[in-house]
Enzyme design. Structure first.
Site, PDB file in Angstrom:
ATOM      1  N   ILE A 131     -11.269   5.446 -31.939  1.00  0.00           N
ATOM      2  CA  ILE A 131      -9.866   5.679 -31.636  1.00  0.00           C
ATOM      3  C   ILE A 131      -9.459   7.090 -32.028  1.00  0.00           C
ATOM      4  CG2 ILE A 131      -7.508   5.006 -32.255  1.00  0.00           C
ATOM      5  CD1 ILE A 131      -8.525   2.115 -32.492  1.00  0.00           C
ATOM      6  N   THR A 141     -15.173   0.170 -29.838  1.00  0.00           N
ATOM      7  CA  THR A 141     -15.519   1.339 -30.646  1.00  0.00           C
ATOM      8  C   THR A 141     -16.788   1.041 -31.436  1.00  0.00           C
ATOM      9  OG1 THR A 141     -14.279   0.567 -32.581  1.00  0.00           O
ATOM     10  CG2 THR A 141     -13.054   1.867 -30.930  1.00  0.00           C
ATOM     11  N   TYR A 188     -10.697  -6.203 -44.854  1.00  0.00           N
ATOM     12  CA  TYR A 188     -10.150  -5.381 -43.773  1.00  0.00           C
ATOM     13  C   TYR A 188      -8.727  -5.819 -43.428  1.00  0.00           C
ATOM     14  CZ  TYR A 188      -9.761  -3.236 -39.143  1.00  0.00           C
ATOM     15  OH  TYR A 188      -9.338  -2.509 -38.050  1.00  0.00           O
TER      16      TYR A 188
END
Length: 319
Positions: free
Chosen positions: A87, A262, A227
């Site tokens: 990103i 990604t 996360y």
């Protein structure tokens, strides 16, 4: 700010009203408004009432207006932590397309330099190594950016992040701490250094920050406890920074991506990927460029009334 609405005059034609308002504080007294100007085209009557803003407090650009010349960002410089891939790299490409001068930072300097080769604008962009977990590294990178651009960057995209798949019962202290240090502490350190350098400059402190959080910061996810917790912290930190910095002409917002195609997503199992796609109405992973376009909007004057917003870019996941 622009208010748009419609009125119905008796049984007559539909009336559309557009009025431009002042941005200001409670200390201002409202000057006398000018007389409305009406126009008719046989079907609609349109009323326009505009008013100039007081000295020093310009109205934002009109919706859709591109300013300054040369793109949405003209000569404004932008720092992009973790611009070497994913990103972050997509944000660099979109922002460079819109005319911004990029300071691409990454813990991997070669990755940041490779991003430079993908950007329009040639030599105006620079790359520098930065470890977002380390205060000295962050401050040195910010000073480098200011020296290279003859002024501190006025735009910032915080997109450094790591994820490790592990059950809460199996995650050790070092694993947890690394995730928090990169994903949350890193945004704190970079934001602090950015805002301090911009405000200390004194000439024009106007700026914008976009933090990359995650939809998992709202929903949580199995195997991604660290996360998800760190990204929930990013959402809260964004709103706190937005509240503190808005009065200093620095807007802060964040983006909550879903699962994006990604290198980070490559660490997910096929089962996780397929399950995520099944739960996403669009039925696919997102593309980094789709997130980057939203980031560019939030940095631009087109979003001049957005502060503390958390924009979901998820394909409909968890809506």
């Amino acid at each position: 700010m622009t208010f748009a609405g419609s009125l119905q005059e008796g049984g007559g034609p539909r009336v559309r009203l557009h009025r431009s308002y002042l941005r200001g504080t409670d200390h201002w007294s409202s000057p006398k408004l000018p007389q409305p100007q009406w126009q008719e085209d046989g079907v609609h009557r349109t009323c326009s009432i505009s008013q100039e803003s007081p000295p020093g407090l310009p109205l934002p650009s009109s919706p859709g207006q591109v300013a300054p010349e040369g793109g949405s960002f003209g000569p404004l410089s932008t720092s992009v932590p973790s611009g070497g891939s994913g990103i972050g790299r997509a944000c660099c490409q979109v922002l460079a397309r819109e005319g911004a001068r990029l300071v691409v930072t990454d813990i991997n300097l070669q990755a940041a330099k490779h991003t430079l080769t993908l950007l329009p604008g040639g030599q105006q962009h620079v790359a520098v190594a930065m470890d977002v977990k380390d205060r000295r590294s962050v401050e040195d990178a910010m000073k480098f950016a200011q020296d290279q651009c003859d002024a501190p960057p006025s735009l910032l995209v915080n997109c450094a992040g790591v994820a490790t798949f592990a059950l809460i019962s199996e995650a050790d202290d070092d694993l947890w701490q690394k995730i928090i240090d990169v994903n949350l502490k890193g945004i704190f350190l970079v934001t602090q250094a950015f805002a301090t350098s911009l405000l200390d400059n004194g000439k024009d402190s106007k700026g914008a920050i976009v933090n990359i959080a995650s939809i998992l910061g709202k929903t949580g996810h199995t195997y991604l406890g660290g996360y998800s917790a760190s990204k929930g912290g990013v959402i809260s930190l964004t709103k706190t920074c937005a509240a503190e910095l808005a009065s200093k002409a620095i807007r802060v917002n964040c983006v909550l991506p879903g699962l994006i195609d990604t290198p980070m997503a490559a660490g997910a199992s096929e089962e996780i990927l397929e399950n995520h796609k099944r739960l996403t109405p669009l039925g696919r992973l997102g593309h980094p460029e789709e997130v980057a376009e939203v980031v560019a909007f939030l940095l631009s004057e087109r979003s001049s009334y957005m502060v503390g917003a958390c924009v979901e870019v998820t394909g409909g996941y968890a809506m």
